[in-house]
Motif scaffolding. Sequence first.
Motif, PDB file in Angstrom:
ATOM      1  N   LEU A 420    -138.576 -25.318-148.847  1.00  0.00           N
ATOM      2  CA  LEU A 420    -138.758 -23.887-149.097  1.00  0.00           C
ATOM      3  C   LEU A 420    -138.283 -23.063-147.898  1.00  0.00           C
ATOM      4  N   ALA A 421    -138.564 -23.555-146.699  1.00  0.00           N
ATOM      5  CA  ALA A 421    -138.128 -22.841-145.496  1.00  0.00           C
ATOM      6  C   ALA A 421    -136.603 -22.819-145.395  1.00  0.00           C
ATOM      7  N   PHE A 422    -135.935 -23.930-145.698  1.00  0.00           N
ATOM      8  CA  PHE A 422    -134.473 -23.965-145.658  1.00  0.00           C
ATOM      9  C   PHE A 422    -133.875 -23.009-146.695  1.00  0.00           C
ATOM     10  N   LEU A 423    -134.458 -22.970-147.882  1.00  0.00           N
ATOM     11  CA  LEU A 423    -133.983 -22.045-148.925  1.00  0.00           C
ATOM     12  C   LEU A 423    -134.138 -20.592-148.467  1.00  0.00           C
ATOM     13  N   THR A 424    -135.249 -20.293-147.840  1.00  0.00           N
ATOM     14  CA  THR A 424    -135.488 -18.925-147.371  1.00  0.00           C
ATOM     15  C   THR A 424    -134.503 -18.545-146.273  1.00  0.00           C
ATOM     16  N   ALA A 425    -134.269 -19.457-145.334  1.00  0.00           N
ATOM     17  CA  ALA A 425    -133.312 -19.183-144.258  1.00  0.00           C
ATOM     18  C   ALA A 425    -131.912 -18.982-144.823  1.00  0.00           C
ATOM     19  N   GLY A 426    -131.515 -19.807-145.793  1.00  0.00           N
ATOM     20  CA  GLY A 426    -130.219 -19.627-146.434  1.00  0.00           C
ATOM     21  C   GLY A 426    -130.105 -18.293-147.136  1.00  0.00           C
ATOM     22  N   SER A 427    -131.193 -17.838-147.739  1.00  0.00           N
ATOM     23  CA  SER A 427    -131.195 -16.542-148.420  1.00  0.00           C
ATOM     24  C   SER A 427    -131.011 -15.395-147.427  1.00  0.00           C
ATOM     25  N   PHE A 428    -131.639 -15.488-146.272  1.00  0.00           N
ATOM     26  CA  PHE A 428    -131.425 -14.474-145.231  1.00  0.00           C
ATOM     27  C   PHE A 428    -129.939 -14.377-144.863  1.00  0.00           C
ATOM     28  N   SER A 429    -129.303 -15.533-144.713  1.00  0.00           N
ATOM     29  CA  SER A 429    -127.894 -15.544-144.324  1.00  0.00           C
ATOM     30  C   SER A 429    -127.026 -14.953-145.433  1.00  0.00           C
ATOM     31  N   LEU A 430    -127.313 -15.264-146.680  1.00  0.00           N
ATOM     32  CA  LEU A 430    -126.555 -14.701-147.803  1.00  0.00           C
ATOM     33  C   LEU A 430    -126.734 -13.185-147.878  1.00  0.00           C
ATOM     34  N   LEU A 431    -127.937 -12.716-147.627  1.00  0.00           N
ATOM     35  CA  LEU A 431    -128.175 -11.276-147.595  1.00  0.00           C
ATOM     36  C   LEU A 431    -127.354 -10.612-146.502  1.00  0.00           C
ATOM     37  N   GLY A 432    -127.312 -11.235-145.322  1.00  0.00           N
ATOM     38  CA  GLY A 432    -126.492 -10.696-144.238  1.00  0.00           C
ATOM     39  C   GLY A 432    -125.024 -10.644-144.601  1.00  0.00           C
ATOM     40  N   ALA A 433    -124.523 -11.671-145.307  1.00  0.00           N
ATOM     41  CA  ALA A 433    -123.123 -11.680-145.730  1.00  0.00           C
ATOM     42  C   ALA A 433    -122.825 -10.527-146.669  1.00  0.00           C
ATOM     43  N   LEU A 434    -123.756 -10.233-147.563  1.00  0.00           N
ATOM     44  CA  LEU A 434    -123.560  -9.117-148.496  1.00  0.00           C
ATOM     45  C   LEU A 434    -123.522  -7.787-147.755  1.00  0.00           C
ATOM     46  N   VAL A 435    -124.435  -7.601-146.805  1.00  0.00           N
ATOM     47  CA  VAL A 435    -124.466  -6.361-146.023  1.00  0.00           C
ATOM     48  C   VAL A 435    -123.170  -6.204-145.234  1.00  0.00           C
ATOM     49  N   ALA A 436    -122.706  -7.282-144.602  1.00  0.00           N
ATOM     50  CA  ALA A 436    -121.469  -7.215-143.815  1.00  0.00           C
ATOM     51  C   ALA A 436    -120.275  -6.905-144.702  1.00  0.00           C
ATOM     52  N   HIS A 437    -120.216  -7.522-145.872  1.00  0.00           N
ATOM     53  CA  HIS A 437    -119.086  -7.296-146.783  1.00  0.00           C
ATOM     54  C   HIS A 437    -119.038  -5.851-147.256  1.00  0.00           C
ATOM     55  N   LEU A 438    -120.189  -5.289-147.587  1.00  0.00           N
ATOM     56  CA  LEU A 438    -120.222  -3.921-148.114  1.00  0.00           C
ATOM     57  C   LEU A 438    -120.118  -2.877-147.011  1.00  0.00           C
ATOM     58  N   GLY A 439    -120.705  -3.141-145.842  1.00  0.00           N
ATOM     59  CA  GLY A 439    -120.795  -2.107-144.816  1.00  0.00           C
ATOM     60  C   GLY A 439    -119.715  -2.127-143.767  1.00  0.00           C
ATOM     61  N   LEU A 440    -118.979  -3.241-143.637  1.00  0.00           N
ATOM     62  CA  LEU A 440    -117.978  -3.353-142.577  1.00  0.00           C
ATOM     63  C   LEU A 440    -116.562  -3.486-143.128  1.00  0.00           C
ATOM     64  N   ARG A 441    -116.365  -3.125-144.380  1.00  0.00           N
ATOM     65  CA  ARG A 441    -115.039  -3.293-144.976  1.00  0.00           C
ATOM     66  C   ARG A 441    -114.030  -2.314-144.415  1.00  0.00           C
ATOM     67  N   ALA A 442    -114.428  -1.045-144.298  1.00  0.00           N
ATOM     68  CA  ALA A 442    -113.481  -0.019-143.856  1.00  0.00           C
ATOM     69  C   ALA A 442    -113.261  -0.120-142.354  1.00  0.00           C
ATOM     70  N   PRO A 443    -112.024   0.070-141.873  1.00  0.00           N
ATOM     71  CA  PRO A 443    -111.775   0.062-140.432  1.00  0.00           C
ATOM     72  C   PRO A 443    -112.461   1.229-139.766  1.00  0.00           C
TER      73      PRO A 443
END
Length: 454
Positions: A420-443
Amino acid sequence: MTHPVGRERVALVLLCAAVFLDSMDLSLMGVALPAIGADLSLPESTLQWLMSGYAVAYGGFLLLGGRMADLVGRRRMFLLSLAVFAAASLAGGLLSSGWPLVATRVIKGVAAALTAPAALSLITTTFAEGPRRNRALGVYALAGATGYSAGLIASGLLTEISWRLVFFLPIPISLLVLVTAPLVLPRGDRPTAPAGGFDAAGAAAVTGGVLLLVYALTETSWQAGVVAAGLLGAFIFIERRQRTPLVPLGVFRSRRLTAANLAALAWACATIGWQFVAVLYLQQVLGYTALTTGLGIVPMGLAIVVTANLAGRLISRWGLGRVAAAGLLLQAAGILLFLRAGTSGDYVTVLLPALLIHGAGNGLSFPSLNIAAVGGLPNDQQGLASGLVTSAVQIGAGIGVAVLAAVMALGDSTLAGYRLAFLTAGSFSLLGALVAHLGLRAPAAGPTRVTTRA
């Protein structure tokens, strides 16, 4: 006379050495705690604060440290705080009583909180924006990202001899930096105090709020959480009315800066929380010793080194958003691959691939997020920018460890809790990837000055 380029390189090495020490001290206590407890007859409640005291003070004082670097002077703040860090390390290695030992850890956390923003802002003001700064920040990120893993390795090796060596380890490195740094670090412009004075009320509110927030998470105290929420709410109120606020709230109108800090928060929840759980898993489930645990993590550190060195070139080609998101996705994949291990996971075929993939993602994402976070503000506000992103990482570390520790207790067996802890940690990382993709796209459009009024 030293060539300017050579002088810059030496300065970069010294600044990164200090930040490496700050990160390493987060993990140095982990493997040594049982030996310290047995030798000094300390209860578990006291031992816990040898780790959390450092982390709480580090995370709680970072915003104050970033602002003080701008107001007091980056070079002066860096040298003074590193000297305090070394002195507290020496005291900790000599003491034999529980709470005085904890006090040295808290002092080191405050010193680290003042050192890290000053070091990062010295880098961003020494190297011009563009490829040179990106490469320098990549080296800086490498130092910070590998420090935690290096602490685990060093702790395992040194504890085999004496746990006191864990406290003494930072001293010679700190002294070397203190002797050499005044010769190569730029003096910069003389800091000038703002007309409205120093925002003491804002500093007290945000520092107290963050300290209590991390305490509430580590101690599962809802009362502390309520007080923390009140203090953080008071901080926002103060900053809106303060003529010279500690953190001009207008910085968060920058989509890039906000996204970088949120993604850094998620990054730390994932990777620092996962490393905390993974070390326990290797020892408690797979039966690794402290020494074999540290040595087993070495390949992950090497993967971080390789990819962090490549990050600058990949960012120039693909952009911050793509590199950061890809790194966070790889990091998540490495974490989730630990689900294959079970109760008898083979190191070569199961654990090693997971560690290498996690390290590769870590080395790509951390430099990208740091570059994005500091790139939107001018030179005289780099202490603020670096303080924000470093604070996001430290707060994320506290949140990640606390959340994953709580999640582990929800499993109906020891192995189920770890999964359960590994799944939760992986979910945090996936959430960060989504934020980076949406918020850092524009130069980025270039640094934007933020006025002192929120």
